[in-house]
Design a protein around this motif. Structure first.
Motif, short mmCIF file in Angstrom:
data_model
loop_
_atom_site.label_atom_id
_atom_site.label_comp_id
_atom_site.label_asym_id
_atom_site.label_seq_id
_atom_site.Cartn_x
_atom_site.Cartn_y
_atom_site.Cartn_z
N ARG A 148 -27.79 49.65 8.75
CA ARG A 148 -27.03 50.10 9.91
C ARG A 148 -26.60 51.56 9.73
NH1 ARG A 148 -23.75 46.65 13.67
NH2 ARG A 148 -25.10 44.99 12.98
N ARG A 151 -29.49 53.84 10.32
CA ARG A 151 -29.77 54.02 11.75
C ARG A 151 -28.76 55.00 12.37
NH1 ARG A 151 -31.07 48.26 11.75
NH2 ARG A 151 -28.96 47.70 12.39
N TYR A 154 -29.63 58.45 11.30
CA TYR A 154 -30.82 58.94 12.00
C TYR A 154 -30.46 59.42 13.41
CZ TYR A 154 -35.53 59.19 13.90
OH TYR A 154 -36.68 59.64 14.49
N GLU A 155 -29.65 58.61 14.08
CA GLU A 155 -29.23 58.98 15.44
C GLU A 155 -28.51 60.32 15.43
OE1 GLU A 155 -27.13 55.87 17.69
OE2 GLU A 155 -25.83 57.46 18.46
N VAL A 158 -31.01 63.30 14.66
CA VAL A 158 -31.82 63.65 15.84
C VAL A 158 -30.94 64.36 16.87
CG1 VAL A 158 -33.22 62.76 17.75
CG2 VAL A 158 -33.47 61.77 15.47
N SER A 159 -29.74 63.83 17.04
CA SER A 159 -28.81 64.42 18.01
C SER A 159 -28.49 65.87 17.64
CB SER A 159 -27.54 63.56 18.02
OG SER A 159 -26.55 64.17 18.75
N ARG A 161 -30.41 67.89 15.92
CA ARG A 161 -31.58 68.74 16.17
C ARG A 161 -31.69 69.13 17.65
NH1 ARG A 161 -37.09 67.73 17.64
NH2 ARG A 161 -37.08 65.57 16.94
N PHE A 162 -31.44 68.16 18.53
CA PHE A 162 -31.53 68.47 19.96
C PHE A 162 -30.42 69.44 20.37
CE2 PHE A 162 -33.87 64.22 20.95
CZ PHE A 162 -35.04 64.77 20.45
#
Lengths: 230, 213
Positions: A148, A151, A154-155, A158-159, A161-162
């Protein structure tokens, strides 16, 4: 952006190449996290992410100090500075998360669940948390919590990076375009020097060394041509 | 779930076929998002996303209504453990259900708000694609947390404490949509996502559900 024989017409535009390298580094971090997802080994990701965070922190601190603070009466410059704050916060949240113990995450998870239940009979949250943690350790357990956590990490990665990508695009569109035609080349070179050379560090060339190792031949030439003028 | 040992599959554990189908669908949607390019339109993507959400929302609501209800009844009837643990379990399930439900619905709304703004536009740009991808990723992660929690705790607890017939009744609530003109649309959808072995097991389950009074 005008390169003209691989020479930057406006030195401030080195920011485009820096941004490109930062995004590549962020993608590398994501891959390190996903490739170690199953075994739960965070160390390769952690090393890469700490380096990314160091790069980003240096970059945005310098921009605040030597670039946007010099542009007075500019809403775009103020937005840029507030985006820097958000980037710093998100990056430090990630570092906080992978430094956190699984048992703490499990306890937080149990407490959030209790609060969400809105039940009146659980005034004693500590006692209920204890009972739930016993149930959780018999059911979900630490390994599942570790997944968990991966995950969640990871979220967030990615967030981030955006968010970086959006911010870089804004900066290139609204800040670099204000600076390039209005600021003398010498001043632009001075900002570029601060961005590339870390005066606070014993090895002040660590950013350039890293960029050279990441850049393709054309980008290396552009960087080398710029360095000659610093 | 062990697909290669049908004799070990209990009635309730077949709910995992729904989970498998939801995971497959979520992965397909996130892959579509990752493959979006500048200049693409959202029409095809919107259809795939809406189809996933229809199933997910039905499953969330059915879980909230029947899974926890079933568990609470079990705990009440069996006095499963000491009073303290019973109480803790109920608080946990109620809170878990609410927080997971709210979290997923919030994330669904976030994606829809992007889609509604962008759907009329002729072509996508990088920034929109990234926002959409992040929204889908967040929802997929929330779904995974929820399904994992059910598989690791709720379902084993119910399995341990209920008869196969009770489990079948429960599955009927979860897999047959009595309010729909086509009550078996969930089963049909699940079957469409599975490999041949999984398909056979769900078709067998469907027959057992048909004869259930």
């Amino acid at each position: 952006m005008k390169y003209g024989k691989l020479i930057l017409v406006d030195p401030i535009n080195i920011m485009h190449l820096l941004h490109k390298a930062f995004i590549a580094q962020s993608i590398k971090c994501e891959h390190l996290l996903t490739s170690n997802f199953t075994c739960g080994n965070l160390i390769p990701f952690q090393k890469a992410f700490e380096f990314s965070e160091r790069l980003l922190a240096h970059h945005i601190n310098i921009e605040d100090l030597y670039m946007t603070s010099k542009i007075l009466d500019s809403p775009a410059a103020r937005v840029n500075e507030s985006e820097h704050v958000e980037l710093r916060d998100k990056a430090s949240d990630i570092i906080g998360l992978f430094a956190g113990e699984n048992s703490i995450i499990l306890a937080n998870y149990a407490q959030k669940t209790i609060l969400a239940s809105n039940r009146s009979e659980h005034e004693d949250i500590t006692e209920t948390t204890k009972a739930i943690l016993t149930v959780l350790s018999q059911t979900i357990g630490q390994p599942k919590m570790a997944k968990r956590k991966m995950r969640d990490l990871y979220e967030r990665v990615v967030s981030l990076r955006f968010l970086e990508s959006d911010h870089f695009e804004n900066e290139e569109s609204f800040i670099a375009t204000q600076i390039a035609p209005n600021m003398p080349k010498e001043k632009q070179l001075e900002i570029a020097k601060h961005l590339l050379v870390d005066q606070s560090c014993e090895n002040s060339g660590w950013i350039i060394e890293w960029l050279i190792s990441r850049f393709d031949l054309d980008d290396q030439r552009i960087l080398n041509n710029l360095i000659l003028h610093l | 779930m062990k697909n290669n040992a049908s004799e070990n599959i209990t009635e309730l554990s077949q709910i995992n076929f729904v989970h498998e189908a939801l995971r497959t669908t979520a992965s397909a949607v996130i892959n579509r998002a990752y493959n979006l390019q500048n200049g693409d339109t959202l029409q095809g993507f919107n259809l795939a996303f809406t189809s996933w959400i229809t199933i997910l929302v039905f499953y969330l609501e059915a879980s909230e209504k029947y899974l926890e209800q079933h568990l609470k009844q079990l705990l009440f009837e069996r006095n499963y453990a000491d009073k303290n643990t019973n109480n803790a379990l109920i608080i946990w399930f109620t809170g878990l259900s609410k927080s997971n439900h709210d979290r997923q619905l919030k994330r669904i709304e976030d994606v829809f708000s992007i889609l509604h703004i962008e759907i009329g536009k002729t072509s996508l740009i990088t920034r929109t694609i990234q926002h959409l991808t992040l929204g889908i990723l967040r929802l997929k992660i929330a779904q995974e947390d929820y399904l994992e929690t059910q598989e690791e705790s709720l379902i084993p607890l119910i399995l341990k404490n209920s008869t196969p017939i009770k489990q079948l009744h429960f599955l009927k609530h979860m897999l047959i949509d009595q309010e729909s003109e086509d009550p078996k649309w969930i089963i049909k959808w699940v079957i469409g996502q599975l490999d041949p072995h999984g398909k056979k097991l769900v078709l067998d389950l469907e027959k057992r559900l048909d004869i259930l009074i």
